[in-house]
Design a protein around this motif. Structure first.
Motif, PDB file in Angstrom:
ATOM      1  N   ASP A 443       0.844  -1.199   0.000  1.00 14.57           N
ATOM      2  CA  ASP A 443       0.000   0.000   0.000  1.00 14.57           C
ATOM      3  C   ASP A 443       0.879   1.249   0.000  1.00 14.57           C
ATOM      4  N   PRO A 444       1.226   1.752  -1.164  1.00 14.74           N
ATOM      5  CA  PRO A 444       2.069   2.954  -1.222  1.00 14.74           C
ATOM      6  C   PRO A 444       1.311   4.246  -0.957  1.00 14.74           C
ATOM      7  N   THR A 445       0.021   4.170  -0.646  1.00 14.78           N
ATOM      8  CA  THR A 445      -0.799   5.384  -0.512  1.00 14.78           C
ATOM      9  C   THR A 445      -0.862   5.919   0.914  1.00 14.78           C
ATOM     10  N   ARG A 446      -0.463   5.129   1.906  1.00 18.07           N
ATOM     11  CA  ARG A 446      -0.589   5.562   3.296  1.00 18.07           C
ATOM     12  C   ARG A 446       0.769   5.546   3.985  1.00 18.07           C
ATOM     13  N   PRO A 447       0.990   6.473   4.926  1.00 15.06           N
ATOM     14  CA  PRO A 447       2.249   6.464   5.680  1.00 15.06           C
ATOM     15  C   PRO A 447       2.184   5.500   6.853  1.00 15.06           C
ATOM     16  N   THR A 448       3.324   5.297   7.481  1.00 11.10           N
ATOM     17  CA  THR A 448       3.415   4.449   8.672  1.00 11.10           C
ATOM     18  C   THR A 448       3.824   5.284   9.875  1.00 11.10           C
ATOM     19  N   THR A 449       3.425   4.801  11.036  1.00 11.35           N
ATOM     20  CA  THR A 449       3.889   5.365  12.295  1.00 11.35           C
ATOM     21  C   THR A 449       4.155   4.215  13.248  1.00 11.35           C
ATOM     22  N   GLN A 450       4.619   4.537  14.430  1.00 11.78           N
ATOM     23  CA  GLN A 450       4.824   3.536  15.485  1.00 11.78           C
ATOM     24  C   GLN A 450       4.706   4.271  16.803  1.00 11.78           C
ATOM     25  N   ALA A 451       3.830   3.795  17.676  1.00 15.24           N
ATOM     26  CA  ALA A 451       3.584   4.491  18.938  1.00 15.24           C
ATOM     27  C   ALA A 451       4.829   4.482  19.813  1.00 15.24           C
ATOM     28  N   TYR A 452       5.191   5.654  20.310  1.00 13.80           N
ATOM     29  CA  TYR A 452       6.385   5.867  21.123  1.00 13.80           C
ATOM     30  C   TYR A 452       7.646   5.590  20.311  1.00 13.80           C
ATOM     31  N   CYS A 453       7.680   6.152  19.116  1.00 11.01           N
ATOM     32  CA  CYS A 453       8.841   5.995  18.235  1.00 11.01           C
ATOM     33  C   CYS A 453       8.936   7.234  17.354  1.00 11.01           C
ATOM     34  N   THR A 454      10.105   7.844  17.293  1.00 11.80           N
ATOM     35  CA  THR A 454      10.227   9.111  16.580  1.00 11.80           C
ATOM     36  C   THR A 454      11.230   9.090  15.431  1.00 11.80           C
ATOM     37  N   ASP A 455      11.884   7.968  15.202  1.00 12.63           N
ATOM     38  CA  ASP A 455      12.974   8.026  14.232  1.00 12.63           C
ATOM     39  C   ASP A 455      13.019   6.785  13.346  1.00 12.63           C
ATOM     40  N   LEU A 456      14.059   6.713  12.558  1.00 12.69           N
ATOM     41  CA  LEU A 456      14.400   5.604  11.687  1.00 12.69           C
ATOM     42  C   LEU A 456      13.361   5.384  10.593  1.00 12.69           C
ATOM     43  N   TYR A 457      12.853   4.170  10.378  1.00 13.39           N
ATOM     44  CA  TYR A 457      12.197   3.871   9.109  1.00 13.39           C
ATOM     45  C   TYR A 457      10.750   4.337   8.999  1.00 13.39           C
ATOM     46  N   ILE A 458      10.087   4.607  10.089  1.00 14.70           N
ATOM     47  CA  ILE A 458       8.689   5.019   9.998  1.00 14.70           C
ATOM     48  C   ILE A 458       8.583   6.408   9.375  1.00 14.70           C
ATOM     49  N   ASP A 459       7.417   6.681   8.781  1.00 14.09           N
ATOM     50  CA  ASP A 459       7.215   7.959   8.089  1.00 14.09           C
ATOM     51  C   ASP A 459       6.841   9.091   9.037  1.00 14.09           C
ATOM     52  N   ILE A 460       6.020   8.787  10.042  1.00 17.34           N
ATOM     53  CA  ILE A 460       5.507   9.810  10.940  1.00 17.34           C
ATOM     54  C   ILE A 460       5.831   9.409  12.374  1.00 17.34           C
ATOM     55  N   ALA A 461       6.442  10.310  13.119  1.00 16.91           N
ATOM     56  CA  ALA A 461       6.813  10.026  14.506  1.00 16.91           C
ATOM     57  C   ALA A 461       5.562   9.844  15.355  1.00 16.91           C
ATOM     58  N   GLY A 462       5.620   8.875  16.276  1.00 18.39           N
ATOM     59  CA  GLY A 462       4.490   8.615  17.166  1.00 18.39           C
ATOM     60  C   GLY A 462       4.852   8.936  18.605  1.00 18.39           C
ATOM     61  N   PHE A 463       4.031   9.778  19.238  1.00 15.99           N
ATOM     62  CA  PHE A 463       4.281  10.188  20.616  1.00 15.99           C
ATOM     63  C   PHE A 463       3.218   9.619  21.545  1.00 15.99           C
ATOM     64  N   ASN A 464       3.690   8.926  22.590  1.00 15.11           N
ATOM     65  CA  ASN A 464       2.838   8.538  23.712  1.00 15.11           C
ATOM     66  C   ASN A 464       3.244   9.418  24.892  1.00 15.11           C
ATOM     67  N   ALA A 465       3.603   8.824  26.002  1.00 16.30           N
ATOM     68  CA  ALA A 465       4.049   9.619  27.147  1.00 16.30           C
ATOM     69  C   ALA A 465       5.311  10.415  26.825  1.00 16.30           C
ATOM     70  N   ASN A 466       6.038   9.997  25.787  1.00 19.45           N
ATOM     71  CA  ASN A 466       7.253  10.719  25.412  1.00 19.45           C
ATOM     72  C   ASN A 466       6.966  12.077  24.774  1.00 19.45           C
ATOM     73  N   GLY A 467       5.696  12.457  24.673  1.00 21.79           N
ATOM     74  CA  GLY A 467       5.359  13.785  24.145  1.00 21.79           C
ATOM     75  C   GLY A 467       4.605  14.639  25.135  1.00 21.79           C
ATOM     76  N   GLU A 468       4.572  14.222  26.410  1.00 17.67           N
ATOM     77  CA  GLU A 468       3.714  14.897  27.382  1.00 17.67           C
ATOM     78  C   GLU A 468       4.453  15.854  28.307  1.00 17.67           C
ATOM     79  N   CYS A 469       5.736  16.013  28.141  1.00 19.77           N
ATOM     80  CA  CYS A 469       6.504  16.933  28.984  1.00 19.77           C
ATOM     81  C   CYS A 469       6.917  18.163  28.197  1.00 19.77           C
TER      82      CYS A 469
END
Length: 809
Positions: A443-469
């Motif tokens: 599916d080349p039409t949608r990006p990827t993310t990963q919860a609590y992950c901001t770098d490397l191969y995913i397209d969009i950074a995912g913030f859980n508690a790591n984005g609350e401060c």
């Protein structure tokens, strides 16, 4: 879902081609009349002599929710029993239509470690408890009575970090096709070159055949809009060779109606396989036409419109219901979220039932689709010992493509997630790379993310508690200015319906969270309205319904982060509803993170989010105005509104009009308590747009029953929610009333359960008795196959009873 059923009838009525095709593919739901046994039996798959004495159940069915809360059962499952082995059996009578056909069985979900047999022949084993699976029954069917046996094994616990239940908790269907047929999830539809004038629909269709030799076929594709009107058609000749054909085609749709949460327009593609001049198979695929753009630094655009994802995370269980959610229950929950202004949902942390995605497509929700919680077990992954991760390395490369194929045509799905809080993922980057590649290849039409992950191969950074401060989001953007981010699980705030505290706290359960000096400097400040607690003496395991009980950041501060940063494309609150499991301590069935409680009753945060997310004029005032013993004490009165100002009245006298500011996102008055009526009036551009009031209640005098529908169909599926409110002699709601309620039901019905939203109430669900919690309780009933009238009466010692009637047709 009724809309989809109506569409199906409309298509059959309008299309002669469809009328011929109805004999080709037959989908038969087999949810009814299964036999269930709640223990393991050696050799049960071969022994069909005794199962007719087993308990008869319909699926979806969750056995765990029928049990008793007990501390020994463990916190993950909310202290309900979840372990063990259970068996299901079902008789399938030979159907003459099966002659010369292929017959498949499709399970939408069964928890977990399922093994399936037909007439003693093993069809297969499948460990995943959340993704559907299918078997070919054809070689093992006999003319006469066939017996299907299903063994589910959840004996090793804990198998999930949340309430999982155990059972065949989703739908089961028989699918009869011609030997030459379109594969399961065998269509892929993509809209390209989209404009207001036209859209190019690219179609990929996979057709299977039992023969290795070449089989000539004609593939016909017909696109209809949501009203059943044909808007495009094509046909293509092809040759099936080596058992399979993948066909590619395009259709132009003129003046397309674009899908969005505000305009959830769906299209339906009917695919027909013609062989030797006869239609031998038909397959319908729901899809949408919309344009997704994820632009670095500028954010997310849907159909050229800048859009924020105003989302929630969900778990699929509900208080009295467990995991066996009927369509009516899903529909009610989604409508509730829609009215709040929610436009997006993250499927944390597993695939949901197919009907969930159908409703998101047709009601208008964007979805982050997540296949699993973690990956495989390694040191420091901090997942439970017996979940799917034990089978991950053996199964993920089969399950992930099936997951993508199942959901890739859904217009609601706008992003894929690689997992949730995969601690230590940076030590296994090859795996993240492989997953990300599979997503993009399929599916080349949608990006990827990963919860609590901001770098490397995913397209969009995912913030859980790591984005609350403080600084988390801005520091990320400085380091990666060309990468977008989304709050995959943010914020984490607690609230209990009807409970208030004027002093802010970070209690994650019954004790304050201890922060070191570094962390204490980074968290956002708490809101305290007073120096001494006004509402003292409340169990500390209940949380405040002001926006002042949080882990790191409040609702309002988090929304400002989302609202004011274009690169931060949205947030998914933990959670939309309270859910069973992941308890913080006995007897807590869960924690209070939900915006809506276990019974489906809205907390005050519901209206806070509504004021931030919805355009429908609204105002909400809190707390209620029944505080005996607090006469003369100043009580913080808070108003939420999407207007630009609000005025507060006490017994008709104005206490002042105040503006709503972008920084505060709430308006506060300190009002000395006296019994009476408190009323908030909201304004926009000087005009009244909404009002809300609370009256001081007297002593509990009566029960009040309210049903969410007056009529049900006798289809063994329809569900009615009956709410109990405790009122005083004047009919005012009594917010502190905790009274015992007994229900009497006359007529044919199935008891789904009772609930009150109290996370500390461990009373059983499958009984006609419940205590109200802060003035409210809930009864859920399901129709049988008998028509008639249901008369429901609620009684409580010393209170006036109440009744309601439901017509079952």
């Amino acid at each position: 879902m009724r809309r989809l059923s109506l569409l199906g009838l409309l298509i059959l009525t309008l299309s002669p081609l469809c009328l011929r095709a109805t004999e080709a593919r037959v989908i038969q739901n087999i949810d009814f009349d299964w036999y269930f046994y709640p223990a393991d039996i050696q050799g049960c798959e071969m022994d069909n002599s005794r199962f007719l004495s087993w308990r008869k159940v319909d699926v979806p069915h969750d056995y765990s929710i029928e049990g008793t809360y007990d501390q020994k059962n463990g916190r993950e499952n909310g202290f309900l029993p979840g372990g063990g082995v259970v068996w299901y059996k079902k008789e399938l009578e030979w159907n003459p239509l099966w002659e010369g056909k292929k017959v498949f069985i499709e399970f939408d979900g069964a928890y977990m470690n399922s093994t399936v047999w037909l007439n003693g022949y093993k069809l297969g084993f499948y460990p995943n408890g959340y993704l559907g699976f299918s078997y070919d029954l054809t070689p093992y069917l006999v003319k006469g009575t066939n017996v299907l046996s299903v063994r589910l094994d959840n004996s090793r616990l804990p198998s999930a970090r949340w309430y999982s239940g155990i059972g065949i908790y989703r739908h089961v269907n028989l699918v009869t096709t011609d030997p030459v047929h379109i594969a399961r999830f065998g269509t892929c539809i993509r809209a390209e070159e989209i404009s207001t004038e036209s859209a190019r629909i690219c179609i990929e269709t996979e057709v299977n055949s039992p023969e290795a030799c070449e089989v000539p076929i004609k593939l016909i594709s017909v696109i209809r809009d949501s009203r059943g009107r044909e808007v495009g058609r094509s046909q293509r000749n092809g040759q099936i060779s080596c058992y399979q054909l993948t066909s590619f085609d395009t259709i132009c749709v003129e003046n397309p109606r674009l899908w969005s949460p505000d305009t959830p327009e769906c299209y339906y593609m009917e695919s027909f396989v013609e062989k030797e001049g006869k239609i031998v198979d038909n397959y319908t695929t729901r899809f949408g036409i919309r344009r997704l753009e994820y632009i670095p630094e500028k954010g997310f655009r849907l159909n050229d419109i800048p859009t924020k994802m105003k989302g929630v995370c969900l778990h699929q269980n509900m208080g009295a219901v467990g995991t066996a959610l009927a369509e009516d229950i899903w529909h009610k929950r989604l409508i509730q979220l829609k009215k709040m202004g929610c436009n997006a949902i993250r499927t944390s942390h597993y695939p949901y039932a197919p009907e969930f995605y159908a409703m998101c497509d047709t009601l208008g929700f964007m979805v982050i689709d997540e296949p699993w919680d973690g990956w495989f077990h390694w040191y420091g992954c901090h997942k439970v010992p017996y979940d799917y991760s034990n089978d991950f390395l053996d199964w993920w490369e089969k399950d992930l493509p099936d997951f993508i194929k199942r959901d890739r045509n859904c217009p609601s799905v706008v992003m894929w997630s690689l997992g949730n809080e995969v601690w230590g993922y940076d030590r296994h980057m090859y795996l993240q790379y492989k997953m990300n590649k599979i997503f993009h290849d399929m599916d080349p039409t949608r990006p990827t993310t990963q919860a609590y992950c901001t770098d490397l191969y995913i397209d969009i950074a995912g913030f859980n508690a790591n984005g609350e401060c403080k600084g988390d989001i801005s520091d990320f953007h400085k380091k990666q200015p060309l990468k977008l981010a989304v709050g995959t699980e943010i914020p984490h705030t607690r609230q209990t319906r009807g409970v208030y505290r004027t002093i802010g706290t970070r209690k994650p359960w019954d004790k304050d969270e201890v922060l070191n000096e570094h962390d204490a400097a980074r968290v956002f400040p708490l809101t305290s309205f007073t120096t001494e607690e006004v509402f003292d003496g409340i169990d500390t395991r209940y949380a405040s319904s002001y926006d002042n009980q949080t882990r790191r950041i409040s609702v309002r501060e988090q929304w400002k982060q989302t609202r004011d940063n274009d690169f931060f494309i949205g947030q998914f609150v933990w959670t939309g509803f309270d859910y069973l499991g992941e308890s913080w301590g006995w007897p807590g069935r869960t924690n209070n993170y939900g915006i809506i409680d276990l019974a489906g009753f809205e907390k005050d945060h519901y209206y806070l989010y509504q004021s931030l997310w919805s355009d429908e004029p609204m105002v909400h005032v809190l707390p209620h105005w029944t505080h005996p013993g607090k006469e003369g004490v100043e009580i913080p009165v808070v108003v939420y509104t999407n207007g630009d100002a609000a005025e507060l009245f006490y017994n008709g006298k104005s206490l002042g009009r105040k503006d709503m500011h972008r920084d505060s996102l709430q308006i506060v008055w300190n009002v000395p308590y006296r019994p009476g009526t408190i009323k908030a009036v909201a304004y926009k551009d000087g005009r009244v747009i909404a009002s809300c009031s609370h009256k001081t209640a007297g002593k509990a005098y009566s029960l009040k029953l309210t049903a969410d529908r007056k009529t049900m169909k006798s289809n063994r599926k329809d569900v009615v929610f009956v709410t109990v409110d405790v009122t005083d002699k004047k009919g005012n709601f009594v917010p502190y009333a905790n009274v015992d309620v007994d229900f009497e039901v006359k007529g044919d019905y199935k008891l789904i359960g009772v609930e009150n939203g109290d996370v500390l109430d461990i009373a059983p669900h499958k009984v006609l008795h419940r205590k109200t919690f802060n003035g409210k309780a809930l009864l859920i009933l399901q129709a049988t196959d008998n028509a008639g009238r249901l008369r429901i009466q609620a009684k409580s010692p010393g209170l006036k009873s109440s009744s309601v009637e439901i017509n079952v047709i």
